[in-house]
Scaffold this active site. Structure first.
Site, PDB file in Angstrom:
ATOM      1  CD  GLN A 218      -1.113  -0.111   3.732  1.00 62.52           C
ATOM      2  OE1 GLN A 218      -2.324  -0.158   3.570  1.00 62.52           O
ATOM      3  NE2 GLN A 218      -0.558  -0.120   4.920  1.00 62.52           N
TER       4      GLN A 218
ATOM      5  CB  SER B 265      -2.414  -7.575  -0.345  1.00 60.16           C
ATOM      6  OG  SER B 265      -3.516  -7.542  -1.203  1.00 60.16           O
ATOM      7  CG  LEU B 266       0.293  -4.422  -5.116  1.00 59.65           C
ATOM      8  CD1 LEU B 266      -0.078  -4.899  -6.503  1.00 59.65           C
ATOM      9  CD2 LEU B 266       0.191  -2.918  -4.978  1.00 59.65           C
TER      10      LEU B 266
ATOM     11  NE  ARG C  47      -4.510  -8.702  -6.514  1.00 63.62           N
ATOM     12  CZ  ARG C  47      -4.275  -7.912  -5.465  1.00 63.62           C
ATOM     13  NH1 ARG C  47      -3.932  -6.638  -5.662  1.00 63.62           N
ATOM     14  NH2 ARG C  47      -4.374  -8.391  -4.231  1.00 63.62           N
TER      15      ARG C  47
ATOM     16  CG  HIS D 100      -6.920  -9.773   1.667  1.00 64.55           C
ATOM     17  ND1 HIS D 100      -6.374 -10.498   0.624  1.00 64.55           N
ATOM     18  CD2 HIS D 100      -6.256  -8.590   1.697  1.00 64.55           C
ATOM     19  CE1 HIS D 100      -5.409  -9.783   0.074  1.00 64.55           C
ATOM     20  NE2 HIS D 100      -5.321  -8.624   0.703  1.00 64.55           N
TER      21      HIS D 100
ATOM     22  CD  GLN E 128      -3.330 -11.734  -2.550  1.00 67.49           C
ATOM     23  OE1 GLN E 128      -4.134 -11.058  -3.184  1.00 67.49           O
ATOM     24  NE2 GLN E 128      -2.031 -11.536  -2.599  1.00 67.49           N
TER      25      GLN E 128
END
Length: 299
Positions: A10, A84-85, A109, A190, A238
């Site tokens: 992030q 995550s990313l 995405r 998530h 995920q």
């Protein structure tokens, strides 16, 4: 020295991310320009790079650029992980996914997640001072709220519908949480609210080629290294399952990690990692932080 790379997930609150590196480092500039050409988007322009609509591709590009700078300057890491990313940045860095494919995939995405957020509006909140098991037990008793990020033994992020999260925040505060902090996010990542995005990502991944990672990349979802035969399934899952960053870090205990190096905007992950495994921590997001790291660890 045993090093683990952490890739930021992030950074929308950061402005002019990496601009000093773009102006002074040829490898960084070349990577940003490559991404601009791949996406037909001028990521050299700070207003475009920092635009919240471009956050995911900007962080991926910045992270890959910094990793390319470090590749020949410090010891090869024994493991990588992202939040995550950040897992996509780690997979590109580990040569499991090409940079060009990663950029296009992350671009799509991001769009899928935005659309899912419009279909299933949600919110998220960080719960501080309660155990992960206790937070989960409270969420299990309330409709439409779920643990989303297990960050460390006293910090869990919850997500779900606005009503579900608001109710859980109230109950968790009553049950003794030190703090419950609403997060400024547009989607409930998530959690099952991302099912539409997960379904679209599954179709999109059918045409993406992966290779076996050349360094272990620990999955947030499975707490195991990504494997070639299951990487697509893991990335699909995920989006709708909680991240297990705390468990990921703990799984590295036998690797005797000496240093965590966070690549990309901020130092959130390195601070979280240190609460699970004691090691030196660094972050690289600017000329100043890059130079400081190389002064300490450069070969």
């Amino acid at each position: 020295m045993n090093i683990c790379y952490l890739f930021s997930g992030q950074g929308s609150q950061f402005k002019e991310m990496g601009q000093d590196l773009y102006k002074t480092n040829a490898v960084y500039k070349r990577t940003i320009d490559e991404a601009s050409e791949t996406l037909n988007l001028n990521l050299a322009d700070p207003e475009i790079f920092d635009n919240p609509n471009n956050t995911q591709i900007a962080i991926l590009t910045m992270s890959v650029a910094i990793h390319r700078i470090l590749e020949d300057k410090i010891a090869k890491p024994v493991a990588m992980m992202g939040l995550s990313l950040g897992e996509y940045s780690a997979l590109v860095a580990a040569k499991a996914l090409s940079f060009q494919s990663g950029l296009k995939l992350v671009h799509d995405r991001s769009h899928y997640m935005d659309e899912a957020g419009k279909q299933n509006p949600g919110s998220m909140a960080a719960v501080l001072g309660l155990s992960p098991d206790f937070v989960k037990s409270v969420c299990d008793e309330i409709d439409d709220v779920y643990p989303a990020n297990y960050n460390n033994k006293s910090q869990v992020v919850i997500g779900g519908t606005k009503e579900g999260v608001a109710k859980a925040m109230e109950v968790l505060t009553e049950k003794g949480a030190k703090r419950v902090v609403p997060l400024q996010v547009a989607v409930a990542s998530h959690t099952p609210l991302m099912q539409p995005a997960s379904d679209q990502l599954a179709k999109r991944l059918e045409s993406v080629e992966f290779s076996e990672p050349n360094v272990d990349v620990i999955s947030n979802t499975t707490v195991k290294p990504f494997a070639l035969d299951t990487v697509k399934e893991t990335l699909v899952n995920q989006l709708i399952n909680p991240t297990h960053f705390m468990q990921d870090v703990a799984s590295l205990e036998d690797k005797n990690i000496d240093a965590f190096i966070e690549i990309g905007p901020g130092n959130t992950l390195s601070k979280l990692a240190k609460k699970t495994l004691k090691a030196d921590t660094y972050n690289v997001e600017s000329v100043e932080t890059l130079d400081a790291l190389l002064d300490k660890l450069g070969e």
